[in-house]
Scaffold this motif. Structure first.
Motif, PDB file in Angstrom:
ATOM      1  N   GLY A 149      31.892 -28.217 -80.725  1.00 11.17           N
ATOM      2  CA  GLY A 149      31.981 -29.098 -79.569  1.00 11.17           C
ATOM      3  C   GLY A 149      33.406 -29.300 -79.119  1.00 11.17           C
ATOM      4  N   PHE A 150      33.571 -29.592 -77.843  1.00 12.42           N
ATOM      5  CA  PHE A 150      34.896 -29.851 -77.305  1.00 12.42           C
ATOM      6  C   PHE A 150      34.775 -30.666 -76.015  1.00 12.42           C
ATOM      7  CE2 PHE A 150      33.871 -26.696 -74.234  1.00 12.42           C
ATOM      8  CZ  PHE A 150      34.721 -26.888 -73.165  1.00 12.42           C
ATOM      9  N   ARG A 151      35.900 -31.208 -75.628  1.00 14.70           N
ATOM     10  CA  ARG A 151      36.043 -31.865 -74.329  1.00 14.70           C
ATOM     11  C   ARG A 151      37.479 -31.687 -73.885  1.00 14.70           C
ATOM     12  NH1 ARG A 151      38.101 -36.553 -72.313  1.00 14.70           N
ATOM     13  NH2 ARG A 151      37.098 -37.457 -70.470  1.00 14.70           N
ATOM     14  N   SER A 152      37.667 -31.307 -72.629  1.00 10.38           N
ATOM     15  CA  SER A 152      39.009 -31.104 -72.097  1.00 10.38           C
ATOM     16  C   SER A 152      39.039 -31.532 -70.638  1.00 10.38           C
ATOM     17  CB  SER A 152      39.424 -29.633 -72.220  1.00 10.38           C
ATOM     18  OG  SER A 152      40.729 -29.434 -71.698  1.00 10.38           O
ATOM     19  N   SER A 157      31.243 -29.233 -74.160  1.00 13.86           N
ATOM     20  CA  SER A 157      30.076 -28.521 -74.680  1.00 13.86           C
ATOM     21  C   SER A 157      29.711 -29.073 -76.037  1.00 13.86           C
ATOM     22  CB  SER A 157      30.338 -27.009 -74.783  1.00 13.86           C
ATOM     23  OG  SER A 157      31.218 -26.731 -75.864  1.00 13.86           O
ATOM     24  N   GLY A 158      28.478 -28.805 -76.440  1.00 12.14           N
ATOM     25  CA  GLY A 158      28.003 -29.114 -77.776  1.00 12.14           C
ATOM     26  C   GLY A 158      27.010 -28.050 -78.201  1.00 12.14           C
ATOM     27  N   ASN A 159      27.323 -27.332 -79.263  1.00  9.34           N
ATOM     28  CA  ASN A 159      26.467 -26.256 -79.770  1.00  9.34           C
ATOM     29  C   ASN A 159      26.102 -26.556 -81.213  1.00  9.34           C
ATOM     30  OD1 ASN A 159      28.543 -25.215 -77.768  1.00  9.34           O
ATOM     31  ND2 ASN A 159      27.119 -23.528 -77.707  1.00  9.34           N
ATOM     32  N   PHE A 160      24.830 -26.822 -81.448  1.00  8.34           N
ATOM     33  CA  PHE A 160      24.342 -27.125 -82.792  1.00  8.34           C
ATOM     34  C   PHE A 160      23.488 -25.969 -83.285  1.00  8.34           C
ATOM     35  CE2 PHE A 160      20.798 -28.520 -85.444  1.00  8.34           C
ATOM     36  CZ  PHE A 160      21.465 -29.121 -86.504  1.00  8.34           C
ATOM     37  N   SER A 161      23.655 -25.614 -84.558  1.00  6.00           N
ATOM     38  CA  SER A 161      22.830 -24.555 -85.150  1.00  6.00           C
ATOM     39  C   SER A 161      22.612 -24.857 -86.618  1.00  6.00           C
ATOM     40  CB  SER A 161      23.487 -23.180 -84.979  1.00  6.00           C
ATOM     41  OG  SER A 161      24.721 -23.124 -85.675  1.00  6.00           O
ATOM     42  N   THR A 162      21.466 -24.482 -87.110  1.00  9.83           N
ATOM     43  CA  THR A 162      21.170 -24.578 -88.531  1.00  9.83           C
ATOM     44  C   THR A 162      20.442 -23.311 -88.946  1.00  9.83           C
ATOM     45  OG1 THR A 162      20.031 -25.863 -90.257  1.00  9.83           O
ATOM     46  CG2 THR A 162      19.024 -25.836 -88.079  1.00  9.83           C
ATOM     47  N   ILE A 198      26.334 -26.703 -72.404  1.00  8.70           N
ATOM     48  CA  ILE A 198      27.660 -26.343 -71.899  1.00  8.70           C
ATOM     49  C   ILE A 198      27.753 -26.839 -70.460  1.00  8.70           C
ATOM     50  CG2 ILE A 198      29.268 -24.463 -71.432  1.00  8.70           C
ATOM     51  CD1 ILE A 198      27.722 -22.816 -73.532  1.00  8.70           C
ATOM     52  N   GLU A 199      28.712 -27.700 -70.208  1.00  4.72           N
ATOM     53  CA  GLU A 199      28.791 -28.371 -68.905  1.00  4.72           C
ATOM     54  C   GLU A 199      30.218 -28.383 -68.405  1.00  4.72           C
ATOM     55  OE1 GLU A 199      27.404 -32.618 -66.840  1.00  4.72           O
ATOM     56  OE2 GLU A 199      27.226 -32.304 -69.006  1.00  4.72           O
TER      57      GLU A 199
END
Length: 698
Positions: free
Chosen positions: A213-216, A227-232, A254-255
């Protein structure tokens, strides 16, 4: 919620598994006290210290003597007996398995390749040109046509730089819990974090949890990205290795805000003091945003009906296996705007603008695999691909009716073959569609021959036929100009590629690829010069298909020169396009040269790597960006490029921690502001960024 998830991942890695900065201590064997008679030998592997014990001696009770005199003289007899070797853990035991079942191990070294990959996409971006803000699109400097997926995708390719496809997910097998944290500062008011926790519940069962995840905020107005990408993931195999299973779940968001680029270039190129603060520069609009949402469930399992080994050391047993692969994915692409803007058209159907394209896919594949030392590995498969690409309503216009969906099924058959013949490795895959309209066929074949330990040659061919992505075939928008239906008009895009290369320890590596493309599909604007001058070029972007053959040649050379502690890493790519119409635009030359110094410092407590990175590409008709579609489109009105990009970096490694400090685009301080990532979208100014990658082991 993202901050809470970051904290949970960190605390879970820190406290639940008691993470430390070293590999775990040795375990005692069979609960016996082990006495070490000689000094332990320490072997260092990738800076992780592993204790290796050659042999140990244990005390053992002797049988009691019946003679009381003998018993008084000695109660115990020392027998030196070799005990079982104590288990040790090395960095090579932390295994990473790709989608193609290639296995590597965790790499905690600090190399120049790590520097190239320390970015938002965590890949080498040599052939890409990023926008000013982190998380925004990448313009393509290099093109290859031999790696396209077999099935069409939703489109909006400019928004997919950090979207994890099935092939991007990794699986793990680790002896102890392992955590990896990557942190990097963003351009303005934000951070980037990539966190991974993986652990084995048993020797055969592994689980992993990851969040990216990030924010800029960005330097310019209204260009915030996040964005936020979660995976398991799950990776399991039985003790006899007859049954293997792996699965994953991925949820991604993703935005980004969209401003349309510069309204007046003179504010940027004039180098005026009032506009050194980039937030004061006027942009085209400040009320638009686009977004990619995706959720996927994946399962792949294999059962070996026959697994005959000649002995325990047989690495190529005769085996017969059946497999099944399942994927279900839902994906959405949204574009929203509060008010009408002439950049997309003057008379929309509705305001505010709220466009949404939806795609639901389900894929099932059954396979049979036979492997033999003599014949090699042969596979056969049958696949069923179901798709539903749709919008919420039909659109009835004076020109006709635009349907709201594309729905159907594709039935394919395929096979694969691989074989090692001494120094020669052969591999091939083929797929053929027996029912369906989206795809046709695909053939990939390659050969790799090792001349000796230092030199190898390789080559391959690629042939494919499929329809372009769904947004070329059908699209609906509240803006009138962005509605079309081309499913009955467009033909399948045909690609034929031949490639070869040479890899030498002394001479470097060269890769060459020649492709012939028929029915090449692209986006272009039909705007007149008057409309372009009125900033309306993006309002007339539509998909087109080239009827003539396009020939594309690329050659890429990589070589590193070393002298003592100094190194010079060079990567050069040449491209040439033969075409009747100017529809495929790429720079003729792209080069990157890195001069750096590497050395141990502070009595070898730290490994330091510092240097200068230079990147340059020749000017060309750089593709323009359309935020409504999330796509790049061709333009032949102006050439951009021909400017250098100079970065200075200082990287260091302390145990398992890699520290990165970089001054990006240093030459922008003293050069003219004529650097662009796309028309009207400037490249980033000088910025200093810091980050690290940290591995924990318990």
């Amino acid at each position: 919620m993202r901050l809470i998830l970051f904290a949970l991942l960190f605390l879970l890695g820190q406290f639940l598994f008691a993470q430390q900065d070293s590999l775990p201590p040795q375990k005692e064997v069979d609960s016996m006290k082990v006495k070490v008679l000689d000094s332990l030998k320490v072997k260092e592997i990738d800076s992780l210290k592993v204790v290796a014990m050659d042999s140990v001696k244990t005390k053992k009770k002797d049988s009691l003597m019946t003679d009381s005199t003998a018993l008084a003289k000695r109660k115990f007899i020392k027998n030196t007996k070799q005990a079982k070797q104590v288990d040790s853990v090395s960095i090579r035991d932390y295994k990473i398995v790709s989608h193609a079942r290639d296995t590597t191990f965790l790499d905690t070294t600090l190399t120049i390749q790590k520097e190239y990959k320390y970015n938002y996409i965590r890949e080498d971006d040599f052939e890409l040109m990023p926008f000013a803000n982190m998380g925004q699109p990448y313009n393509e400097l290099g093109r290859t046509f031999s790696q396209n997926p077999y099935y069409p995708r939703i489109g909006a390719t400019a928004k997919h730089a950090r979207y994890f496809e099935v092939e991007d997910i990794k699986y793990y097998n680790v002896p102890t819990p392992m955590t990896e944290l990557m942190f990097k500062t963003s351009m303005e008011q934000g951070q980037f974090l990539d966190a991974l926790l993986t652990f084995n519940l048993s020797r055969r069962l592994n689980l992993s949890v990851g969040y990216n995840g990030f924010r800029s905020l960005g330097k310019y107005r209204y260009e915030q990205a996040e964005s936020g990408n979660f995976s398991t993931t799950l990776n399991y195999s039985t003790q006899n290795d007859r049954y293997n299973l792996r699965a994953h779940i991925a949820a991604q968001d993703i935005e980004g805000q969209e401003n349309g680029g510069l309204l007046d270039r003179e504010q940027f190129e004039g180098d005026l003091p009032d506009f050194e603060d980039r937030s004061k520069i006027d942009v085209r609009y400040t009320d638009a945003n686009n977004r990619i949402l995706g959720k996927r469930y994946y399962l792949d399992h294999l059962y070996k009906l026959v697994n005959h080994k000649r002995d325990s050391t047989d690495k190529n047993p005769t085996s017969l296996a059946i497999g099944h692969e399942f994927t279900y994915e839902t994906k959405f692409y949204d574009f929203g705007q509060d008010r009408q803007n002439d950049a997309f058209g003057e008379d929309p159907f509705l305001t505010p603008i709220a466009d949404r394209a939806r795609l639901k896919t389900m894929f099932n594949k059954g396979s049979v695999e036979f492997s033999n030392r003599t014949l090699g590995k042969v596979t056969g498969n049958v696949g069923l691909y179901s798709y539903n690409y749709y919008f919420n309503s039909l659109l009835i216009t004076d020109e006709g009716t635009i349907p709201n969906k594309l729905e159907g099924e594709e039935i394919t058959v395929g096979g694969g073959y691989s074989k090692n013949l001494g120094r020669l490795h052969l591999e091939g895959n083929i797929n053929y569609t027996i029912s369906g309209d989206l795809t046709g066929n695909r053939l990939d074949a390659m050969a790799n021959y090792h001349i000796n330990d230092n030199n190898a040659v390789f080559g391959g061919i690629h042939i494919s036929s499929r329809m372009p992505d769904f947004n070329y075939l059908l699209y609906q928008s509240d803006y009138r100009n962005f509605n079309w239906y081309n499913f009955d008009v467009f033909e399948k895009q045909q690609v034929q590629t031949i490639k070869f290369g040479f890899n030498s320890k002394w001479l470097g590596r060269i890769d060459a690829e020649y492709s012939a493309i028929d029915n090449y599909t692209y986006f272009a604007s039909t705007a007149t010069q008057e409309q372009i001058d009125a900033a309306q070029e993006t309002a007339f972007v539509r998909p087109f298909q080239e009827t003539n053959t396009i020939n594309h040649l690329r050659a890429k050379y990589t070589k590193e020169f070393k002298w003592r502690k100094w190194s010079l890493m060079n990567t050069v790519m040449y491209q040439d396009v033969t075409q009747d119409n100017q529809v495929l635009n790429v720079p003729q030359l792209v080069t990157r040269n890195t001069l750096y110094f590497s050395s141990d410092v502070f009595k070898k407590a730290m490994f330091l790597q510092t240097g200068v990175n230079f990147k340059y590409f020749t000017s060309y008709n750089m593709n323009a960006y359309n935020p409504l579609l999330g796509e790049f489109y061709i333009q032949n009105n102006e050439e951009l490029g021909g400017y250098p990009l100079l970065d200075v970096f200082i990287n260091a490694k302390v145990r398992q921690t890699r520290i990165y400090l970089k001054a990006e685009h240093l030459n922008s301080i003293f050069s003219e502001p004529n650097y662009y990532s796309a028309p009207n979208y400037p490249y980033r100014d000088f910025v200093i960024r810091f980050g690290l990658v940290w591995n924990f082991f318990s």
